[in-house]
Motif scaffolding. Structure first.
Motif, PDB file in Angstrom:
ATOM      1  N   LYS A  36     -12.020  11.505   4.041  1.00 28.67           N
ATOM      2  CA  LYS A  36     -11.750  10.066   4.116  1.00 28.67           C
ATOM      3  C   LYS A  36     -10.385   9.721   3.518  1.00 28.67           C
ATOM      4  N   PHE A  37     -10.044  10.394   2.410  1.00 37.41           N
ATOM      5  CA  PHE A  37      -8.789  10.097   1.721  1.00 37.41           C
ATOM      6  C   PHE A  37      -8.192  11.383   1.161  1.00 37.41           C
ATOM      7  N   GLY A  39      -4.987  12.406  -1.514  1.00 34.00           N
ATOM      8  CA  GLY A  39      -3.906  11.988  -2.389  1.00 34.00           C
ATOM      9  C   GLY A  39      -2.646  12.809  -2.159  1.00 34.00           C
ATOM     10  N   GLU A 151     -11.402   6.574  -2.472  1.00 35.35           N
ATOM     11  CA  GLU A 151      -9.946   6.563  -2.500  1.00 35.35           C
ATOM     12  C   GLU A 151      -9.399   6.686  -3.913  1.00 35.35           C
ATOM     13  N   SER A 154      -9.903  10.397  -5.237  1.00 34.72           N
ATOM     14  CA  SER A 154      -9.035  11.397  -4.624  1.00 34.72           C
ATOM     15  C   SER A 154      -7.991  11.981  -5.591  1.00 34.72           C
ATOM     16  N   ILE A 315      -3.610   3.251  -7.513  1.00 37.03           N
ATOM     17  CA  ILE A 315      -3.180   3.880  -6.266  1.00 37.03           C
ATOM     18  C   ILE A 315      -2.536   2.873  -5.324  1.00 37.03           C
ATOM     19  N   GLU A 316      -1.773   3.427  -4.390  1.00 37.80           N
ATOM     20  CA  GLU A 316      -1.267   2.655  -3.257  1.00 37.80           C
ATOM     21  C   GLU A 316      -1.744   3.368  -2.004  1.00 37.80           C
ATOM     22  N   LEU A 317      -2.596   2.705  -1.247  1.00 41.56           N
ATOM     23  CA  LEU A 317      -3.164   3.296  -0.035  1.00 41.56           C
ATOM     24  C   LEU A 317      -2.154   3.175   1.105  1.00 41.56           C
ATOM     25  N   ARG A 319      -0.852   4.578   5.281  1.00 42.00           N
ATOM     26  CA  ARG A 319      -1.231   5.145   6.574  1.00 42.00           C
ATOM     27  C   ARG A 319      -0.639   6.540   6.729  1.00 42.00           C
ATOM     28  N   VAL A 340      -2.199   7.486  -1.808  1.00 44.98           N
ATOM     29  CA  VAL A 340      -3.388   8.074  -1.199  1.00 44.98           C
ATOM     30  C   VAL A 340      -3.346   7.754   0.293  1.00 44.98           C
ATOM     31  N   ASP A 342      -4.946   7.162   3.824  1.00 44.96           N
ATOM     32  CA  ASP A 342      -6.190   6.778   4.512  1.00 44.96           C
ATOM     33  C   ASP A 342      -6.272   7.637   5.770  1.00 44.96           C
TER      34      ASP A 342
END
Length: 346
Positions: A36-37, A39, A151, A154, A315-317, A319, A340, A342
Motif C-alpha cells: 500500500k505504501f 517510504g 502510511e 512505513s 510524512i509527506e504522501l 504519487r 512515502v 502511495d
C-alpha cells in the motif's frame, strides 16, 4: 509467477520508469504482500545513484514497505490473508549463525539478503518496495499494530528501527544525556524514542530553523552547530551522540562533546570516509561506533513500542510520478520529514 508493476531505474541517476517484473511463485513459507505504501530512505538515493558502488540495474528501490497479506504459502502459520504487515531492509538470512539465532539477522555471517539491490541465495536479484506486490518468506515479515496507519508505519521499517535499536543498545534512558545530530527523517524519530525512553535529549542541527519542532517532538535542548560557541558550551556533556546525517562531520569536534566513556554512534552513511584524531578518543576513553537497523524481533518490538507510546514519523504522501522530484527535495532537506509513496498511484 506473479506479475507486478514497479518503479525502476535502468542505470545510475536515470529517471524512474514504470515497468513490470515477475515475483516468484509462493513457496510453503512465503507471503504475498499487496503493498500500500513505500517510504523513501536516503539510502535509496545512494543506491539508485550508485554512490556506494555495487549498484545492480535495473533497480527497484524501497525497504520501508507497508501493506496487506494477499496470499500465504501452505506452511505459513503466523499470518493470514488480510493481516496488516511490514517488510524492512532485508528479506532473508542464513538462520543458523550465532547472530541469526540471537535475533540479529542484520549481522548474519553468511550475509543477509537485502530487500533490493541484492542477490538472494539462489543468485537472483531482489527488487524492493516501489512495487505493487512483493513475495517474502514469513520469517522476515512483521505485524503492524492496528493503531498505526499503514502510511505512517512505513518509514518505521527503516528509519524507526535504525534509531530505536542503537538507543536501546547503548541504554538511553533516565539519567543519560543523549544528543541527536540532525533533525531529518531519522533524527525526528530518534528524538521521540530517546525522550520516551526517559533520556535528556538535545538536538544538534545546522541552524535554529527547527528549534520549535524539536521541542514539540520531545527535545529538552536545541543548539545550532553553525555557531562555534556551541561546541565550547557543550564540551564533555553527553553519554551518547546519535549521528543521523548522511554528510561528513568534523568528527573531532563532536567527540569533544562526549563524557568519559561516551559513544558517538553513526547511523547516517556518507559516501566519503570520515577522519578523526585518535587522541580525541584516547584522552577520555571515548568510542566511535556504528549500528545497522535491527533484527526482526527488535523491529516488531519497535513497532509495538511506537504504537503504545504514540510515536510516529511526520510524512509527506506523494504519487508514484513524484519520486524523482522527491529525491531532489531530500538532497535539499526540503521535506518534513519522510516521503512515502502511495503505491495505489502506480
Amino acid at each position: 509467477m506473479c506479475k507486478t508493476h514497479v518503479l525502476s531505474v535502468p542505470s545510475a541517476k536515470a529517471p524512474f520508469e514504470k515497468t513490470a517484473i515477475e515475483r516468484r511463485e509462493l513457496r510453503p513459507n512465503d507471503i504475498l504482500v499487496d503493498i500500500k505504501f513505500s517510504g523513501i530512505c536516503h539510502s535509496d538515493i545512494h543506491s539508485a545513484w550508485d554512490e556506494w558502488g555495487g549498484g545492480m540495474f535495473p533497480m527497484v528501490p524501497g525497504h520501508e514497505i507497508a501493506g496487506v497479506v494477499e496470499a500465504v504459502g501452505a506452511a505459513v502459520s503466523k499470518f493470514a490473508v488480510g493481516d496488516r504487515v511490514g517488510v524492512g531492509c532485508f528479506v532473508d538470512s542464513c538462520g543458523e549463525c550465532e547472530y541469526c539465532l540471537q535475533g540479529e539477522e542484520q549481522y548474519c555471517t553468511k550475509g543477509f539478503v537485502g530487500t533490493y539491490n541484492s542477490l538472494d541465495y539462489d543468485g537472483n536479484p531482489t527488487y524492493g518496495g516501489y512495487s505493487q506486490k512483493i513475495v517474502v518468506t514469513e520469517r522476515f515479515v512483521v505485524r503492524i499494530p492496528d493503531s498505526l496507519q499503514l502510511e505512517v508505519a512505513s518509514p518505521l521499517l527503516c528509519a524507526g528501527i535504525t534509531t530505536y535499536s542503537p538507543l536501546k543498545h547503548w541504554k538511553a534512558g533516565p539519567g543519560k544525556k543523549v544528543a541527536v545530530v540532525g533533525l531529518g527523517g531519522l533524527g525526528h524519530l530518534a528524538v521521540q524514542y530517546a525522550h520516551t525512553l526517559g533520556a535528556e535529549v538535545t538536538v544538534l542541527s545546522q541552524s535554529m530553523n527547527k528549534k520549535e519542532e524539536a521541542h514539540e517532538l520531545g527535545a529538552d535542548f536545541y543548539y545550532a552547530t553553525n555557531d562555534s560557541a556551541t561546541f565550547k558550551a557543550l564540551a564533555n556533556r553527553f553519554d551518547l551522540i546519535l549521528n543521523t546525517v548522511a554528510a561528513n562531520l568534523d568528527v573531532d569536534a563532536y567527540l569533544s562533546l562526549l563524557r568519559v566513556d561516551g559513544t558517538l554512534v553513526n547511523v547516517g552513511a556518507p559516501a566519503e570516509a570520515d577522519k578523526y584524531n585518535v587522541f580525541s578518543l584516547i584522552m577520555q576513553r571515548r568510542s566511535i561506533a556504528g549500528s545497522l537497523v535491527g533484527g526482526i524481533r527488535e523491529t516488531q518490538e519497535m513497532l509495538n513500542f511506537s504504537a503504545e507510546h504514540g510515536i510516529a514519523p511526520k510524512i509527506e504522501l506523494i504519487r508514484a510520478d513524484q519520486v524523482d522530484e522527491a529525491y531532489e527535495r531530500i538532497l535539499k532537506s526540503d521535506v518534513r520529514y519522510r516521503f512515502v509513496i502511495d503505491i495505489s498511484t502506480l
